[in-house]
Design a protein around this motif. Sequence first.
Motif, PDB file in Angstrom:
ATOM      1  N   GLY A 128      14.314 -31.795  33.028  1.00 47.83           N
ATOM      2  CA  GLY A 128      14.173 -32.610  31.826  1.00 47.83           C
ATOM      3  C   GLY A 128      15.519 -33.121  31.371  1.00 47.83           C
ATOM      4  N   SER A 129      15.632 -33.371  30.096  1.00 50.72           N
ATOM      5  CA  SER A 129      16.855 -33.958  29.550  1.00 50.72           C
ATOM      6  C   SER A 129      17.989 -32.937  29.527  1.00 50.72           C
ATOM      7  CB  SER A 129      16.616 -34.471  28.133  1.00 50.72           C
ATOM      8  OG  SER A 129      16.457 -33.392  27.226  1.00 50.72           O
ATOM      9  N   THR A 130      19.204 -33.443  29.553  1.00 51.98           N
ATOM     10  CA  THR A 130      20.372 -32.565  29.481  1.00 51.98           C
ATOM     11  C   THR A 130      20.415 -31.824  28.147  1.00 51.98           C
ATOM     12  OG1 THR A 130      21.609 -33.959  31.009  1.00 51.98           O
ATOM     13  CG2 THR A 130      22.893 -32.528  29.570  1.00 51.98           C
ATOM     14  N   ALA A 131      20.012 -32.487  27.074  1.00 47.93           N
ATOM     15  CA  ALA A 131      20.026 -31.844  25.758  1.00 47.93           C
ATOM     16  C   ALA A 131      19.087 -30.645  25.728  1.00 47.93           C
ATOM     17  CB  ALA A 131      19.634 -32.851  24.679  1.00 47.93           C
ATOM     18  N   THR A 132      17.883 -30.807  26.267  1.00 44.60           N
ATOM     19  CA  THR A 132      16.939 -29.695  26.288  1.00 44.60           C
ATOM     20  C   THR A 132      17.390 -28.615  27.262  1.00 44.60           C
ATOM     21  OG1 THR A 132      15.130 -31.204  25.727  1.00 44.60           O
ATOM     22  CG2 THR A 132      14.528 -29.053  26.621  1.00 44.60           C
ATOM     23  N   GLY A 133      17.974 -29.033  28.385  1.00 46.06           N
ATOM     24  CA  GLY A 133      18.499 -28.071  29.335  1.00 46.06           C
ATOM     25  C   GLY A 133      19.568 -27.183  28.729  1.00 46.06           C
ATOM     26  N   THR A 134      20.383 -27.760  27.857  1.00 47.81           N
ATOM     27  CA  THR A 134      21.410 -26.983  27.158  1.00 47.81           C
ATOM     28  C   THR A 134      20.772 -25.913  26.279  1.00 47.81           C
ATOM     29  OG1 THR A 134      22.910 -28.882  27.154  1.00 47.81           O
ATOM     30  CG2 THR A 134      23.358 -27.139  25.568  1.00 47.81           C
ATOM     31  N   GLN A 135      19.699 -26.278  25.564  1.00 50.13           N
ATOM     32  CA  GLN A 135      19.010 -25.315  24.700  1.00 50.13           C
ATOM     33  C   GLN A 135      18.374 -24.196  25.515  1.00 50.13           C
ATOM     34  OE1 GLN A 135      16.249 -27.634  22.399  1.00 50.13           O
ATOM     35  NE2 GLN A 135      17.827 -28.988  21.586  1.00 50.13           N
ATOM     36  N   ILE A 136      17.771 -24.557  26.642  1.00 50.79           N
ATOM     37  CA  ILE A 136      17.132 -23.551  27.487  1.00 50.79           C
ATOM     38  C   ILE A 136      18.173 -22.600  28.057  1.00 50.79           C
ATOM     39  CG2 ILE A 136      15.998 -23.292  29.742  1.00 50.79           C
ATOM     40  CD1 ILE A 136      14.200 -25.628  28.885  1.00 50.79           C
ATOM     41  N   SER A 137      19.328 -23.121  28.448  1.00 56.71           N
ATOM     42  CA  SER A 137      20.399 -22.277  28.960  1.00 56.71           C
ATOM     43  C   SER A 137      20.821 -21.247  27.927  1.00 56.71           C
ATOM     44  CB  SER A 137      21.606 -23.131  29.355  1.00 56.71           C
ATOM     45  OG  SER A 137      21.314 -23.937  30.467  1.00 56.71           O
ATOM     46  N   ARG A 138      20.908 -21.659  26.668  1.00 55.31           N
ATOM     47  CA  ARG A 138      21.297 -20.731  25.607  1.00 55.31           C
ATOM     48  C   ARG A 138      20.253 -19.642  25.409  1.00 55.31           C
ATOM     49  NH1 ARG A 138      23.120 -25.743  21.867  1.00 55.31           N
ATOM     50  NH2 ARG A 138      25.279 -25.926  22.571  1.00 55.31           N
ATOM     51  N   LEU A 139      18.972 -20.035  25.441  1.00 56.62           N
ATOM     52  CA  LEU A 139      17.911 -19.044  25.272  1.00 56.62           C
ATOM     53  C   LEU A 139      17.917 -18.033  26.412  1.00 56.62           C
ATOM     54  CD1 LEU A 139      15.015 -21.403  24.108  1.00 56.62           C
ATOM     55  CD2 LEU A 139      16.185 -19.691  22.716  1.00 56.62           C
ATOM     56  N   ALA A 140      18.104 -18.528  27.640  1.00 58.31           N
ATOM     57  CA  ALA A 140      18.129 -17.635  28.792  1.00 58.31           C
ATOM     58  C   ALA A 140      19.393 -16.778  28.811  1.00 58.31           C
ATOM     59  CB  ALA A 140      18.021 -18.440  30.081  1.00 58.31           C
ATOM     60  N   ALA A 141      20.497 -17.340  28.318  1.00 59.65           N
ATOM     61  CA  ALA A 141      21.773 -16.614  28.344  1.00 59.65           C
ATOM     62  C   ALA A 141      21.754 -15.376  27.459  1.00 59.65           C
ATOM     63  CB  ALA A 141      22.908 -17.538  27.912  1.00 59.65           C
ATOM     64  N   ASP A 142      20.934 -15.365  26.439  1.00 60.06           N
ATOM     65  CA  ASP A 142      20.877 -14.208  25.544  1.00 60.06           C
ATOM     66  C   ASP A 142      20.468 -12.932  26.275  1.00 60.06           C
ATOM     67  OD1 ASP A 142      21.724 -15.622  23.366  1.00 60.06           O
ATOM     68  OD2 ASP A 142      19.724 -15.992  22.549  1.00 60.06           O
ATOM     69  N   ARG A 143      19.756 -13.085  27.416  1.00 57.79           N
ATOM     70  CA  ARG A 143      19.365 -11.893  28.188  1.00 57.79           C
ATOM     71  C   ARG A 143      19.912 -11.976  29.614  1.00 57.79           C
ATOM     72  NH1 ARG A 143      15.218 -15.400  28.388  1.00 57.79           N
ATOM     73  NH2 ARG A 143      14.052 -15.590  30.341  1.00 57.79           N
ATOM     74  N   ILE A 144      20.859 -12.889  29.860  1.00 53.15           N
ATOM     75  CA  ILE A 144      21.503 -13.070  31.162  1.00 53.15           C
ATOM     76  C   ILE A 144      20.457 -13.360  32.237  1.00 53.15           C
ATOM     77  CG2 ILE A 144      23.346 -12.247  32.672  1.00 53.15           C
ATOM     78  CD1 ILE A 144      24.116 -12.275  29.751  1.00 53.15           C
ATOM     79  N   ALA A 145      19.488 -14.215  31.917  1.00 56.64           N
ATOM     80  CA  ALA A 145      18.478 -14.608  32.900  1.00 56.64           C
ATOM     81  C   ALA A 145      18.997 -15.771  33.736  1.00 56.64           C
ATOM     82  CB  ALA A 145      17.182 -15.019  32.203  1.00 56.64           C
ATOM     83  N   ARG A 146      18.552 -15.822  34.966  1.00 54.23           N
ATOM     84  CA  ARG A 146      18.949 -16.918  35.840  1.00 54.23           C
ATOM     85  C   ARG A 146      18.293 -18.224  35.383  1.00 54.23           C
ATOM     86  NH1 ARG A 146      18.342 -16.682  42.381  1.00 54.23           N
ATOM     87  NH2 ARG A 146      19.547 -14.782  41.980  1.00 54.23           N
ATOM     88  N   VAL A 147      18.990 -19.340  35.537  1.00 56.67           N
ATOM     89  CA  VAL A 147      18.430 -20.653  35.230  1.00 56.67           C
ATOM     90  C   VAL A 147      18.683 -21.595  36.390  1.00 56.67           C
ATOM     91  CG1 VAL A 147      18.630 -20.462  32.722  1.00 56.67           C
ATOM     92  CG2 VAL A 147      20.514 -21.440  34.041  1.00 56.67           C
ATOM     93  N   SER A 148      17.741 -22.489  36.593  1.00 58.60           N
ATOM     94  CA  SER A 148      17.895 -23.614  37.506  1.00 58.60           C
ATOM     95  C   SER A 148      17.547 -24.859  36.697  1.00 58.60           C
ATOM     96  CB  SER A 148      16.960 -23.476  38.707  1.00 58.60           C
ATOM     97  OG  SER A 148      17.039 -24.618  39.535  1.00 58.60           O
ATOM     98  N   LEU A 149      18.470 -25.806  36.645  1.00 57.98           N
ATOM     99  CA  LEU A 149      18.318 -26.967  35.767  1.00 57.98           C
ATOM    100  C   LEU A 149      18.472 -28.254  36.556  1.00 57.98           C
ATOM    101  CD1 LEU A 149      20.636 -25.736  32.861  1.00 57.98           C
ATOM    102  CD2 LEU A 149      18.148 -25.501  32.994  1.00 57.98           C
ATOM    103  N   GLU A 150      17.464 -29.103  36.502  1.00 57.98           N
ATOM    104  CA  GLU A 150      17.551 -30.448  37.071  1.00 57.98           C
ATOM    105  C   GLU A 150      17.446 -31.405  35.890  1.00 57.98           C
ATOM    106  OE1 GLU A 150      16.986 -33.941  37.960  1.00 57.98           O
ATOM    107  OE2 GLU A 150      14.945 -33.377  38.538  1.00 57.98           O
ATOM    108  N   LEU A 151      18.578 -32.054  35.561  1.00 62.01           N
ATOM    109  CA  LEU A 151      18.689 -32.767  34.287  1.00 62.01           C
ATOM    110  C   LEU A 151      18.849 -34.277  34.482  1.00 62.01           C
ATOM    111  CD1 LEU A 151      20.976 -30.063  32.626  1.00 62.01           C
ATOM    112  CD2 LEU A 151      18.471 -30.222  32.602  1.00 62.01           C
TER     113      LEU A 151
END
Length: 511
Positions: free
Chosen positions: A263-286
């Motif tokens: 999705g959008s880079t802006a939403t990807g940034t928000q998702i990264s922050r949510l996942a980072a709170d528990r050190i979860a892996r993310v894959s982002l195509e922005l």
Amino acid sequence: MVRRELPDYPSETSSASFTGANPVSHPSRGASMNSAAEPAPTYRTGFHIGGRWVSPLGTDEISVENPATEQVIGRVPAGTAADVDRAVAAARAAFPGWAALAPTERAAHLERLHRRLTARAGEIAHTVACELGTPLKIAARVQAGLPLTVLDSYVTLAASPPEEETVGNSLVVREPVGVVGAITPWNYPLHQVVAKVAPALAAGCTVVLKPAELTPLVAYLLFDAVDEAGLPPGVVNLVTGTGPVAGAALAAHPGVDMVSFTGSTATGTQISRLAADRIARVSLELGGKSANIIFEDADLAGAVKVGVGNAFLNSGQTCTAWTRMLVHRSRYDEAVDLAGKAAGGYRLGDPFDPATRLGPLVSAGQRERVRGYVERGLAEGARLVTGGLDAPVPDTGYFVAPTVLADVDPDSTVAQEEIFGPVLAVIPFDDDDHAVAIANNSKYGLAGAVWSGDQDRAVAVARRLRTGAVDVNGGAFNPLAPFGGYKQSGVGRELGAHGLAEFLEVKSIQR
């Protein structure tokens, strides 16, 4: 519950038989679009959790529009955090058994899913044409055909996973990452789902899918195929809903080991922050703002024609679109003229009319966003070649005329921001270094193209571009090659063996 009021589609499974099959009026430019009233077929309802269709816990719904007619064609449940909890619990319960299956057994499940989904190719194309507005003949080839190709590739890859390695006294093995939360976009609503679900399942992961709220209907066809294929309960689960509620709950869920988002880079940034709170892996195509470099020794007519087609595919709603056409100054005026003529040949209208080459944008909001960019581009000094805000479009539907802007400043808004509509910016350059500098002058780095009569020169320039993929002289898209971006275009790769690797952990066992 999902209620879909799509027109009937033919019973043939061949996507070729769907061209012009929908009996609606075929308007010309400026005409209104009024679909004939037809009976609605019966579909599954609710969410798919733990191998069965279940009712949502809440009562809120999301309306799904046909962007060509502006009519509501369906409603899906607006899932809550509690609905996501149920789906994640089902995926966690299913994970040990699915991960323990032999690779050949997982491949057999995916092969059955591929067969069942292939039988629905016509339905898929028809549904995407209704909920997104992609012209039917393009929907059959791209929106239905591409995800089937990708799924088929993972049947093979699932059966032959990466081999174990010996490094000194260590045995290096790869294991599934766990439960995957897949959050997908509206512009390629089945392809982006399959590009996440197929490799995750092939790797031995289980999945909770939250499809885009603008185009969720085709996901129900996928889960009908999941049922028919007999995948084990809970291996893949469906929860529809909005990004801020269901999407955020999935990204932040402690039971989700990895979040895969497009999705959008802006939403990807928000998702990264949510996942980072528990050190979860993310894959982002922005996002993307890809450059199409055309040198003076290129086949200009061919390069421009393909470049315009790429920029306008799916009404410009494509993250990899070559929306910046960079042309050597010695051939710039000729290229601008060719681009204007090519764009003028794109007929807007009913997605079910075989003559239509450009459908509507997905929503009223997206149409206004794109119109705003055109207005700003002209205010910042770009020259209108064709299209623009006053060009005729159908009276009904979220249409924007195919637009070519010339003399665009490389630092201007329309050259820097992702527009996601049928708008092409044409920019001159002086030499190879200048072209590379302009192309790399972007916060994005997803795709691009280079055209030259000298293949070695084109490849050399392609190597200098800070982007995840480059097509040289019209090189064809390869669904087995890694797909992803540099910079703010994302993290990780999709498709092929590299896409499979995203869903695997690496373990060293010392002996």
